[in-house]
Design an enzyme around this catalytic site. Structure first.
Site, PDB file in Angstrom:
ATOM      1  CG  PHE A 141      -1.918   1.214   1.388  1.00 19.63           C
ATOM      2  CD1 PHE A 141      -3.233   1.009   0.436  1.00 19.63           C
ATOM      3  CD2 PHE A 141      -1.668   2.580   1.891  1.00 19.63           C
ATOM      4  CE1 PHE A 141      -3.996   2.186   0.503  1.00 19.63           C
ATOM      5  CE2 PHE A 141      -2.522   3.480   1.822  1.00 19.63           C
ATOM      6  CZ  PHE A 141      -3.757   3.314   1.018  1.00 19.63           C
ATOM      7  CG  ASP A 226       5.601   3.782   1.641  1.00 22.27           C
ATOM      8  OD1 ASP A 226       5.698   4.354   2.608  1.00 22.27           O
ATOM      9  OD2 ASP A 226       4.358   3.521   0.819  1.00 22.27           O
ATOM     10  CE  LYS A 255      -0.046   5.690   7.540  1.00 21.38           C
ATOM     11  NZ  LYS A 255      -1.363   5.821   8.096  1.00 21.38           N
TER      12      LYS A 255
HETATM   13  C1  PLP Z   1       3.040   2.498   3.740  1.00 21.36           C
HETATM   14  C2  PLP Z   1       2.111   3.622   3.289  1.00 21.36           C
HETATM   15  N1  PLP Z   1       2.332   4.465   2.314  1.00 21.36           N
HETATM   16  C3  PLP Z   1       1.551   5.434   2.165  1.00 21.36           C
HETATM   17  C4  PLP Z   1       0.431   5.741   2.764  1.00 21.36           C
HETATM   18  C5  PLP Z   1      -0.429   6.825   2.538  1.00 21.36           C
HETATM   19  O1  PLP Z   1      -0.219   7.919   3.287  1.00 21.36           O
HETATM   20  P1  PLP Z   1      -1.291   9.226   3.342  1.00 21.36           P
HETATM   21  O2  PLP Z   1      -2.534   8.585   3.671  1.00 21.36           O
HETATM   22  O3  PLP Z   1      -0.843   9.986   4.212  1.00 21.36           O
HETATM   23  O4  PLP Z   1      -1.274   9.544   1.716  1.00 21.36           O
HETATM   24  C6  PLP Z   1       0.189   4.895   3.760  1.00 21.36           C
HETATM   25  C7  PLP Z   1      -1.195   5.214   4.629  1.00 21.36           C
HETATM   26  O5  PLP Z   1      -1.765   4.251   5.505  1.00 21.36           O
HETATM   27  C8  PLP Z   1       0.962   3.685   4.235  1.00 21.36           C
HETATM   28  O6  PLP Z   1       0.677   3.083   5.199  1.00 21.36           O
END
Ligand code: PLP
Length: 406
Positions: A141, A226, A255
């Site tokens: 994700f 990520d 986050k």
């Molecule tokens: C690993 C990862 N990448 C990207 C995101 C997306 O972040 P945002 O919701 O701040 O766009 C998330 C959100 O849960 C995530 O867990």
């Protein structure tokens, strides 16, 4: 009556909000540490952390101070100018990591969007337009923009939105042979979460990440981590790549970076950063002084040895408590994860029912999360107290007992 005094309730959500979320029945109005209170004054313990965001809990004095002091100085200047909080934060992030350079965004998806664009631009400039393929992991994700849902390995998030971006493929996570079969000299980047978050809190194997790094080097592909969910102390290191000792070329963070104030970032090397020249990419709010001031305060607290060491202690307390609950009720297959990103995959009899555990916990005054319908997830504050952990676990035990009793 001023607008801020207008009474609102959960039912208003269905009237005035786009129905892409299904929020809980209660509305939190105040928080302190790892406790929040709803409109009726009911208190809940927070093991959810706003989905791995409120890394120092609610209402942390250092963050409140940073935000209110900056609010009195200057809120926004745009990227036609730079600003002091952004420069200070970038200096701290680069001095504490592999990175030489930082680009600020506003969210995880936006940070990843920048990471993927930068990886493609780097390969385009250095090796030509053919080198544009991105390999990511099944079930990964990376956010909800069209690029990030397409790189994300869950088609349910990208289907139905028209033509997808091309040149993106997926291989099973923790399977080096699958990556070996897919990677080629056309690959510009391999994108991974060091711990797959949304799909179930699945840590990468050490040998896998080392092997991925070697394959990327062999094919001149960039390794993108990520760390939106794993970053800023959650693993017990500032970033999870430091836990593994495997260094990416680009790392995305969001986050916990802002502890609840929206901010995202990518960290990278001088060599890669050089390919985002003037005008290639941008964001009106990226590097906003308010967000950077708060993130600097988060960094200052989280990066202390005491805070990072406390993550391992708290992990052990959670693990012991969760295993004790499981010894009585046998609902979890195992307790896994890194630091304060903890997943409890449900045994076969309860698979698909993580939401039932969430709802039962809420009824007992505890906020938890799911990571897929099969995994109960906890992502609490890194400074949650022992008393809050123990009280929350007692509430969780009552919730588990209720689900088991049917
Ligand atoms: C690993 C990862 N990448 C990207 C995101 C997306 O972040 P945002 O919701 O701040 O766009 C998330 C959100 O849960 C995530 O867990």
């Amino acid at each position: 009556m001023s607008v801020s005094e207008m009474p609102v309730q959960r039912a208003d959500f269905d009237q005035v909000m786009v129905p892409n979320y299904a929020p809980a029945a209660f509305i939190p109005v105040r928080g302190d540490g790892s406790r929040v209170w709803d409109q009726s004054g009911r208190e809940l313990i927070d093991f959810a952390g706003g989905i791995a965001v409120t890394v120092l809990g609610h209402n942390h004095p250092a963050l409140v101070h940073a935000l209110t002091e900056q609010a009195k100085k200057i809120w926004h200047v745009s990227n036609v100018l730079t600003n002091e909080p952004a420069l200070r934060l970038a200096k701290k992030l680069t001095s504490a990591t592999f990175a030489d350079k930082v680009f600020f965004a506003n969210s995880g998806a936006e940070a990843n969007e920048a990471a993927f664009k930068l990886a493609r631009r780097y390969a385009h400039d250095k090796f030509g337009p053919e080198k544009c393929e991105i390999i990511a992991a099944t079930n990964s994700f990376h956010g909800r923009t069209l690029f990030t849902v397409t790189v994300g390995g869950q088609p349910k998030y990208s289907d139905g939105f028209g033509p997808k971006l091309e040149g993106i493929s997926h291989v099973p996570f923790n399977d080096l042979d699958a990556l070996k079969a897919q990677i080629s000299d056309k690959t510009c980047a391999v994108v991974l979460e060091p711990v797959q978050g949304e799909s179930g809190i699945l840590p990468a194997d050490q040998a896998y990440l080392e092997g991925v790094r070697a394959l990327c080097d062999q094919h001149n592909a960039l390794l993108v981590f990520d760390e939106v969910q794993t970053g800023m102390g959650r693993s017990g290191h500032l970033y999870a790549y430091q836990h593994y000792g495997v260094t990416p070329d680009i790392l995305s963070s969001a986050k916990s970076l802002g502890g609840g104030f929206p901010i995202g970032a990518i960290l990278t090397t001088n060599e890669v950063a050089a390919h985002f020249g003037v005008g290639t990419h941008g964001s009106t709010y990226g590097g906003n002084p308010l967000g950077c001031a708060v993130a600097e305060a988060v960094f200052d607290v989280v990066s202390t040895p005491e805070c990072l060491a406390g993550v391992a202690e708290r992990h052990a307390r959670f693990k012991a408590g969760l295993e004790a609950i499981n010894a009585k009720y046998a609902v979890f297959d195992t307790v896994r994860g890194l630091g304060l990103l903890i997943g409890c995959p449900l045994v076969a009899a309860y698979q698909g029912r993580a939401k039932d555990f969430m709802n039962a916990a809420e009824a007992e005054g505890l906020m938890i999360l799911q990571a897929s319908p099969d995994v109960v997830r906890l992502a609490p504050s890194l400074v949650i107290t022992n008393e809050e952990i123990d009280e929350g676990l007692a509430r969780l035990e009552r919730a588990v007992a209720k689900v088991v009793a049917g």
